[in-house]
Design a protein around this motif. Structure first.
Motif, mmCIF file in Angstrom:
data_model
loop_
_atom_site.group_PDB
_atom_site.id
_atom_site.type_symbol
_atom_site.label_atom_id
_atom_site.label_comp_id
_atom_site.label_asym_id
_atom_site.label_seq_id
_atom_site.Cartn_x
_atom_site.Cartn_y
_atom_site.Cartn_z
ATOM 1 N N LYS A 1 -48.623 25.585 -9.974
ATOM 2 C CA LYS A 1 -48.734 23.963 -9.944
ATOM 3 C C LYS A 1 -50.556 23.859 -10.618
ATOM 4 O O LYS A 1 -51.380 24.207 -9.994
ATOM 5 C CB LYS A 1 -48.542 24.498 -8.560
ATOM 6 C CG LYS A 1 -48.476 22.759 -8.699
ATOM 7 C CD LYS A 1 -48.250 22.061 -6.877
ATOM 8 C CE LYS A 1 -49.698 23.004 -5.796
ATOM 9 N NZ LYS A 1 -50.644 21.293 -5.973
ATOM 10 N N LYS B 1 -48.357 13.089 -8.982
ATOM 11 C CA LYS B 1 -47.505 12.331 -7.842
ATOM 12 C C LYS B 1 -47.591 10.952 -8.467
ATOM 13 O O LYS B 1 -48.581 10.158 -7.631
ATOM 14 C CB LYS B 1 -48.415 12.831 -6.740
ATOM 15 C CG LYS B 1 -48.413 13.921 -6.208
ATOM 16 C CD LYS B 1 -49.273 14.132 -4.589
ATOM 17 C CE LYS B 1 -48.978 15.693 -3.877
ATOM 18 N NZ LYS B 1 -50.058 16.612 -4.736
ATOM 19 N N THR C 1 -48.007 14.392 4.029
ATOM 20 C CA THR C 1 -48.526 15.124 5.293
ATOM 21 C C THR C 1 -49.409 14.937 6.109
ATOM 22 O O THR C 1 -50.047 15.915 7.033
ATOM 23 C CB THR C 1 -48.155 16.760 5.200
ATOM 24 O OG1 THR C 1 -49.507 17.896 3.590
ATOM 25 C CG2 THR C 1 -46.959 16.848 4.696
ATOM 26 N N VAL D 1 -40.764 16.893 -2.232
ATOM 27 C CA VAL D 1 -42.459 17.713 -1.242
ATOM 28 C C VAL D 1 -42.387 17.652 -0.221
ATOM 29 O O VAL D 1 -42.479 16.445 0.108
ATOM 30 C CB VAL D 1 -43.155 17.557 -2.318
ATOM 31 C CG1 VAL D 1 -44.066 18.592 -2.040
ATOM 32 C CG2 VAL D 1 -43.291 17.699 -3.613
ATOM 33 N N PRO E 1 -45.402 23.230 0.730
ATOM 34 C CA PRO E 1 -46.956 23.911 1.230
ATOM 35 C C PRO E 1 -46.570 23.578 2.138
ATOM 36 O O PRO E 1 -46.410 24.360 2.964
ATOM 37 C CB PRO E 1 -47.376 22.203 -0.072
ATOM 38 C CG PRO E 1 -47.096 21.034 0.562
ATOM 39 C CD PRO E 1 -45.763 21.512 1.075
ATOM 40 N N ARG F 1 -48.471 29.846 5.628
ATOM 41 C CA ARG F 1 -49.585 30.357 6.088
ATOM 42 C C ARG F 1 -48.867 32.173 6.325
ATOM 43 O O ARG F 1 -48.127 32.303 7.103
ATOM 44 C CB ARG F 1 -50.577 30.235 6.663
ATOM 45 C CG ARG F 1 -51.739 28.712 6.637
ATOM 46 C CD ARG F 1 -52.530 29.364 5.436
ATOM 47 N NE ARG F 1 -53.344 28.305 4.796
ATOM 48 C CZ ARG F 1 -52.790 28.017 3.751
ATOM 49 N NH1 ARG F 1 -52.082 27.980 3.119
ATOM 50 N NH2 ARG F 1 -53.606 26.967 3.497
ATOM 51 N N GLN G 1 -54.746 23.361 6.354
ATOM 52 C CA GLN G 1 -53.645 23.041 6.882
ATOM 53 C C GLN G 1 -53.384 22.801 8.100
ATOM 54 O O GLN G 1 -53.645 24.370 8.428
ATOM 55 C CB GLN G 1 -53.208 23.780 5.929
ATOM 56 C CG GLN G 1 -53.216 23.561 4.024
ATOM 57 C CD GLN G 1 -52.286 23.456 3.498
ATOM 58 O OE1 GLN G 1 -51.876 21.971 4.328
ATOM 59 N NE2 GLN G 1 -51.858 23.155 2.081
ATOM 60 N N VAL H 1 -44.595 26.827 -1.957
ATOM 61 C CA VAL H 1 -46.023 26.641 -3.004
ATOM 62 C C VAL H 1 -47.361 27.523 -1.935
ATOM 63 O O VAL H 1 -47.457 26.916 -0.696
ATOM 64 C CB VAL H 1 -46.823 25.064 -2.975
ATOM 65 C CG1 VAL H 1 -48.125 24.717 -3.762
ATOM 66 C CG2 VAL H 1 -45.734 24.610 -3.944
ATOM 67 N N VAL H 2 -48.260 28.166 -2.544
ATOM 68 C CA VAL H 2 -48.921 28.572 -2.151
ATOM 69 C C VAL H 2 -50.499 29.200 -3.237
ATOM 70 O O VAL H 2 -50.470 29.490 -3.834
ATOM 71 C CB VAL H 2 -48.721 30.292 -1.826
ATOM 72 C CG1 VAL H 2 -49.698 31.062 -0.512
ATOM 73 C CG2 VAL H 2 -47.420 29.597 -0.751
ATOM 74 N N ARG I 1 -54.716 29.411 -1.430
ATOM 75 C CA ARG I 1 -55.712 30.257 -0.232
ATOM 76 C C ARG I 1 -55.056 31.360 -0.031
ATOM 77 O O ARG I 1 -56.217 32.129 0.209
ATOM 78 C CB ARG I 1 -56.364 28.896 0.705
ATOM 79 C CG ARG I 1 -57.158 28.330 -0.071
ATOM 80 C CD ARG I 1 -57.808 27.460 0.169
ATOM 81 N NE ARG I 1 -57.059 25.611 0.944
ATOM 82 C CZ ARG I 1 -56.535 25.554 1.477
ATOM 83 N NH1 ARG I 1 -58.110 24.556 1.769
ATOM 84 N NH2 ARG I 1 -55.457 24.464 2.102
ATOM 85 N N PRO I 2 -53.447 31.207 0.184
ATOM 86 C CA PRO I 2 -53.620 32.869 0.934
ATOM 87 C C PRO I 2 -53.950 33.942 -0.389
ATOM 88 O O PRO I 2 -53.552 34.656 0.232
ATOM 89 C CB PRO I 2 -52.344 32.816 1.760
ATOM 90 C CG PRO I 2 -52.284 30.569 2.386
ATOM 91 C CD PRO I 2 -52.775 30.398 0.848
HETATM 92 O O1 C5P Z 1 -53.911 26.651 -0.787
HETATM 93 P P1 C5P Z 1 -52.862 26.364 0.008
HETATM 94 O O2 C5P Z 1 -52.251 26.959 0.206
HETATM 95 O O3 C5P Z 1 -52.620 24.851 1.200
HETATM 96 O O4 C5P Z 1 -52.362 25.089 -1.373
HETATM 97 C C1 C5P Z 1 -51.017 24.375 -1.476
HETATM 98 C C2 C5P Z 1 -51.082 23.192 -2.313
HETATM 99 O O5 C5P Z 1 -50.425 22.369 -2.102
HETATM 100 C C3 C5P Z 1 -52.799 22.572 -2.326
HETATM 101 O O6 C5P Z 1 -52.489 22.727 -4.027
HETATM 102 C C4 C5P Z 1 -52.302 21.207 -2.123
HETATM 103 O O7 C5P Z 1 -52.864 20.416 -3.505
HETATM 104 C C5 C5P Z 1 -50.571 21.179 -2.265
HETATM 105 N N1 C5P Z 1 -49.842 19.930 -1.008
HETATM 106 C C6 C5P Z 1 -50.223 20.117 -0.328
HETATM 107 N N2 C5P Z 1 -49.293 19.752 0.858
HETATM 108 C C7 C5P Z 1 -48.590 18.501 1.151
HETATM 109 C C8 C5P Z 1 -48.514 18.305 -0.770
HETATM 110 C C9 C5P Z 1 -49.296 19.237 -1.732
HETATM 111 O O8 C5P Z 1 -51.352 21.048 0.441
HETATM 112 N N3 C5P Z 1 -48.066 17.867 1.422
#
Ligand code: C5P
Length: 249
Positions: free
Chosen positions: A40, A69, A131, A167, A189, A192, A202, A220-221, A223-224
């Motif tokens: 991503k 977006k 979110t 999303v 996203p 965790r 988050q 979508v992951v 930092r983990p």
């Molecule tokens: O690091 P982490 O796992 O929190 O990354 C989540 C990714 O998803 C980041 O790129 C963040 O911008 C994206 N994202 C999010 N929450 C949303 C939409 C996108 O965390 N509602």
């Protein structure tokens, strides 16, 4: 676990390439190519580095989710959608609150452009309610209804305008699944690990296993994986969690 199951699980994992420079992004691409289903590219990386990061991902035979977006007048978003298709991205998104006409024109322009240059039609997703917003924030902006109601309302509007999915936060998966059929794609996203003690921004999180079990199509992951002591191991662990979730469906 069976290889086909692991392969399917891997395809559902989208790595958030959240870097501000080409060198760092490229090192993640090199490390994780073949271990995740998609990369991503968001606003930070795209604004810093530009389209060459997408070329670098595609050169390695990997897939790209362009997370910009789009939200503007219909003509502008349609042209941005065409530009995304020309970059050969596999997935991109628009804000549902841009309205039906904006979404319809973006979907039509992307399709026409893909067919013209014989590229694959990308998956187009809508962002419903960010979110980071709660019910009070929505009221302040001037929207009536709860975030849940807005999510469903905007998802329906976007679906009718032609998007393939949304999303959505982990908390909204079940609500969306009960309102839309299984073909409607949900990308989630905020994932965790079960035992994670990480303190970050988050708040409403879910494990990869639980998100997939509830019906997410992709997770979508960032930092983990990127802040783990051993990122590749963390990535493999998440793929296994996804595979576990898939066996419950
Ligand atoms: O690091 P982490 O796992 O929190 O990354 C989540 C990714 O998803 C980041 O790129 C963040 O911008 C994206 N994202 C999010 N929450 C949303 C939409 C996108 O965390 N509602």
């Amino acid at each position: 676990m069976r290889n086909t199951l692991i392969e399917s699980a891997r395809n559902k994992l989208i790595f958030a390439l959240d870097a501000d420079n080409y060198k760092e992004a490229l090192s993640w691409i090199k490390l994780l190519s073949g271990h995740v289903g998609m990369f991503k590219v968001g606003k930070e990386l795209f604004t810093s580095v530009g389209p060459k990061i997408i070329e670098s991902i595609k050169e390695r035979g990997q897939k790209v989710f362009l997370d910009l977006k789009f939200h503007d007048i219909p003509n502008t978003v349609a042209r941005a959608a065409q530009a995304a298709v020309r970059l050969n991205v596999d997935m991109f998104n628009v804000h549902a609150s841009g309205g039906k006409q904006m979404i319809k024109e973006a979907v039509a322009a992307a399709r026409a452009c893909a067919d013209k240059i014989t590229a694959t039609r990308p998956i187009i997703l809508a962002v419903t309610v960010l979110t980071s917003l709660n019910d009070a924030d929505l009221a302040e902006i001037g929207f009536s209804g709860t975030t849940g109601e807005q999510v469903i309302h905007l998802a329906r509007l976007a679906k009718n305008a032609g998007v393939s999915g949304v999303v959505a936060s982990a908390q909204d998966i079940e609500l969306l699944r009960s309102n839309f059929d299984d073909k409607f794609i949900i990308v989630t996203p905020g994932i965790r690990s079960v035992g994670s003690t990480a303190k970050d921004d988050q708040k409403r999180t879910l494990s990869a296993y639980e998100a997939i079990k509830r019906g997410a199509d992709y997770i979508v992951v960032g930092r983990p994986i990127s802040t783990a002591p051993k990122p590749l191991e963390a990535c493999r662990q998440i793929v296994h969690e996804i595979a576990g979730g898939l066996t419950t469906r």
